[in-house]
Each structure stands twice: as structure tokens, then as C-alpha cells.
Design a protein around this motif. Structure first.
Motif, short mmCIF file in Angstrom:
data_model
loop_
_atom_site.label_atom_id
_atom_site.label_comp_id
_atom_site.label_asym_id
_atom_site.label_seq_id
_atom_site.Cartn_x
_atom_site.Cartn_y
_atom_site.Cartn_z
N MET A 172 -21.78 24.27 38.26
CA MET A 172 -20.93 23.57 39.44
C MET A 172 -21.59 23.01 40.20
SD MET A 172 -17.89 23.06 39.29
CE MET A 172 -16.36 22.46 40.16
N GLU A 173 -23.05 23.57 40.51
CA GLU A 173 -23.66 22.83 41.77
C GLU A 173 -24.12 21.35 41.43
OE1 GLU A 173 -23.60 27.10 42.31
OE2 GLU A 173 -24.07 25.71 40.65
N VAL A 174 -24.60 21.34 40.08
CA VAL A 174 -25.00 19.95 39.51
C VAL A 174 -23.81 19.21 39.74
CG1 VAL A 174 -25.99 18.89 37.44
CG2 VAL A 174 -26.76 21.20 37.84
N LYS A 175 -22.80 19.27 39.33
CA LYS A 175 -21.55 18.36 39.38
C LYS A 175 -21.32 17.73 40.71
CE LYS A 175 -18.90 19.94 35.65
NZ LYS A 175 -19.26 19.29 34.54
N PHE A 176 -21.55 18.60 41.84
CA PHE A 176 -21.78 18.32 43.07
C PHE A 176 -22.54 17.31 43.61
CE2 PHE A 176 -17.78 19.85 44.52
CZ PHE A 176 -17.47 21.20 44.06
N ILE A 177 -23.93 17.55 42.95
CA ILE A 177 -25.10 16.76 43.34
C ILE A 177 -24.86 15.35 42.85
CG2 ILE A 177 -27.49 16.59 42.92
CD1 ILE A 177 -27.88 19.61 43.13
N LEU A 178 -24.26 15.37 41.64
CA LEU A 178 -24.06 14.05 40.83
C LEU A 178 -22.96 13.32 41.54
CD1 LEU A 178 -24.50 15.31 37.13
CD2 LEU A 178 -26.08 13.78 38.40
N LEU A 179 -22.02 14.06 42.04
CA LEU A 179 -20.96 13.27 42.48
C LEU A 179 -21.55 12.82 43.99
CD1 LEU A 179 -17.93 13.10 42.30
CD2 LEU A 179 -17.55 14.89 43.66
N PHE A 180 -22.19 13.63 44.56
CA PHE A 180 -22.94 13.12 46.02
C PHE A 180 -23.78 11.78 45.56
CE2 PHE A 180 -24.15 13.36 50.18
CZ PHE A 180 -25.83 13.46 50.14
N ILE A 181 -24.57 11.80 44.61
CA ILE A 181 -25.36 10.76 44.22
C ILE A 181 -24.36 9.50 44.12
CG2 ILE A 181 -27.01 9.68 42.73
CD1 ILE A 181 -28.16 12.34 42.09
N SER A 225 -23.28 21.79 29.95
CA SER A 225 -24.82 21.26 30.24
C SER A 225 -25.11 20.00 31.14
CB SER A 225 -25.54 21.10 28.98
OG SER A 225 -24.94 19.78 28.32
N HIS A 226 -23.90 19.51 31.76
CA HIS A 226 -23.79 18.12 32.51
C HIS A 226 -24.42 17.11 31.90
CE1 HIS A 226 -22.72 21.05 35.57
NE2 HIS A 226 -23.90 21.81 35.23
N ILE A 227 -24.52 17.20 30.45
CA ILE A 227 -25.07 15.77 30.00
C ILE A 227 -24.13 14.68 30.09
CG2 ILE A 227 -25.69 14.89 27.43
CD1 ILE A 227 -27.06 17.26 27.09
N PHE A 228 -22.76 15.19 30.11
CA PHE A 228 -21.60 14.16 30.31
C PHE A 228 -21.85 13.25 31.35
CE2 PHE A 228 -17.65 12.31 30.29
CZ PHE A 228 -16.92 12.60 31.42
N GLU A 229 -22.07 14.04 32.56
CA GLU A 229 -22.39 13.18 33.94
C GLU A 229 -23.62 12.38 33.78
OE1 GLU A 229 -21.74 16.45 33.65
OE2 GLU A 229 -20.56 17.07 35.08
N LEU A 230 -24.56 13.01 33.36
CA LEU A 230 -26.04 12.25 33.19
C LEU A 230 -25.72 11.16 32.43
CD1 LEU A 230 -28.36 15.35 33.24
CD2 LEU A 230 -28.09 13.78 34.98
N LEU A 231 -24.98 11.22 31.42
CA LEU A 231 -25.09 9.83 30.60
C LEU A 231 -24.23 8.78 31.18
CD1 LEU A 231 -24.77 11.27 26.90
CD2 LEU A 231 -26.63 9.72 27.77
#
Lengths: 158, 80
Positions: free
Chosen positions: A1-10, A65-71
Motif C-alpha cells: 500500500m505504501e508503494v501506491k502512495f509513493i507512486l501517487l505522490f510522484i 506487485s505494483h507493476i500496474f502503476e509502474l507501467l
């Protein structure tokens, strides 16, 4: 979940940066460029096609695995750059008339593809072959792939 | 009836202006000029006028109608 927040912040930082620097000399140098138009859509096509294939292979794992957001992130960066280049321009300067015409054709085509894809995905889901969680990634990747792929095709051949 | 053009000839007659130079001059992308020359894209009246202005000629000198046998369709202006 933290990764999603980091990506959203970026993502938020990117949009804020685009807003703040939209009238900078850097943004003004990003003129309505054929290369920028093509690169944006090539990046979107690659990311969304890869995302679609990985979603089929990995299933729910693509979200955990957060690949969705990374892509999606490279595609969003490309669009932010495009937005920077076009923000301070008048409507006629944002895209030339051929690009506008091709974008309308691509939108119509991808709309039809998404309707068809939704039916296929729902049929597979109804047959119990994957969970409902990957509905959204599959649809968004389908929409982006269909739009950017058809836009590049119409731009080159239309 | 279809639209045809002599845009490529005009570019070559005027010192071999590149597609990119023409595109920059009239405010479109190079791909748009390529598509116009190949007959795949029909420019708007605005763009056609800008191109004609660039070559200091009339729109009809560059763009014209052709029939099914690729013959130029000519007509006489009856009233002004």
C-alpha cells in the motif's frame, strides 16, 4: 500500500511541476513537435501492451506487485511533457489538423475495441477464469493500446 | 471526384524546399505535408490557403479536382 502512495505522490508532483513550469523557457522550447507526438504514443503503446500481456499472465499479482502503476507511470510522464508543450498554446497550435483528425479516428476505433474487449473480458470472468480485480487494468490497458496503436497507424498511413 | 495536388512539384520548383521547411512555414508537422502530397490527407481550406500563400500562388494552381480517370476537372467561372 505504501508503494501506491509513493507512486501517487510522484504523480501529483509531476502534475504540479507541469503546472508551475508550463510558462517556463523549457516548456516554450517543447514546441508542437512531431517527435513528441509520436514518442508519447509509442511509450503509451509499449507500456499498455506490456501491461495487458502481464495482466493476463500474472492475474491479481499485477496489482499487488505494483507493476500496474509502474507501467502506467512512463506513459503519464510522456503525457505530462505533452501537456507542458501545449498548455500555453492556442487550440490551433496544440495539434495540427492532421493530428486532430487522426486523434478523432483513433478515439472512435478504440471506443469500438473497448466495447468488444469488455464483452470478451466479461465472458471470461463469467466463466470463472479470473477474478474481477483485473477488470480495470485489462480495460485501461486495452483502451490505451487501442488508442495509441491506432493513432500511430492513422498518423503514418492516413 | 477526388482532390489531387502538385505540391511536390511546387516544392521542387522553388529550389527544392524540404517537406520539413514547408511544414514549419505553414505551421503543421512534416507528416501532414507527406500525407497531403500522397493524397492521403485533404487539407482544410485554411491550410490550403496558407500553402498557396507560401508559394505566392493561387490555391487552384496547387490543388485541383480529378475525375475517375485522373483527368483534371476544369470549369469556367461564369460570374464574379
Amino acid at each position: 500500500m505504501e508503494v501506491k502512495f509513493i507512486l501517487l505522490f510522484i504523480l501529483v508532483l509531476l502534475f504540479l511541476g507541469a503546472w508551475v513550469f508550463s510558462n517556463s523557457s523549457f516548456a516554450k522550447k517543447l514546441i508542437m513537435s512531431e517527435k513528441l507526438f509520436q514518442v508519447t504514443n509509442i511509450v503509451l503503446l509499449i507500456c499498455s501492451s506490456a501491461g495487458f500481456v502481464l495482466t493476463i499472465i500474472m492475474g491479481d499479482e499485477i496489482l499487488t506487485s505494483h507493476i500496474f502503476e509502474l507501467l502506467l507511470l512512463p506513459a503519464l510522464v510522456a503525457f505530462v511533457l505533452t501537456g507542458l508543450a501545449h498548455k500555453s498554446k492556442t487550440a490551433d497550435e496544440k495539434f495540427d489538423e492532421k493530428q486532430q483528425s487522426n486523434m478523432k479516428d483513433a478515439a472512435s476505433f478504440s471506443w469500438m475495441v473497448v466495447i468488444f474487449a469488455t464483452f470478451i473480458i466479461y465472458a471470461i470472468y463469467y466463466a470463472g477464469n479470473f477474478s474481477g480485480l483485473i477488470f480495470f487494468p485489462l480495460l485501461i490497458y486495452t483502451a490505451f493500446s487501442a488508442y495509441s496503436g491506432s493513432l500511430l497507424y492513422f498518423y503514418k498511413n492516413g | 471526384m477526388k482532390l489531387a495536388n502538385d505540391l511536390r512539384n511546387f516544392r521542387e520548383k522553388r529550389g527544392g524546399i524540404s517537406q520539413e521547411a514547408l511544414a514549419n512555414a505553414v505551421g503543421v508537422s512534416r507528416q501532414t505535408i507527406i500525407s497531403i502530397e500522397k493524397g492521403r490527407f485533404i487539407p482544410s481550406a485554411f491550410l490550403a490557403l496558407k500553402i498557396a500563400k507560401f508559394f505566392d500562388t493561387s490555391v487552384e494552381d496547387i490543388f485541383y479536382l480529378i475525375d475517375g480517370q485522373n483527368n483534371k476537372i476544369r470549369w469556367r467561372v461564369k460570374w464574379k
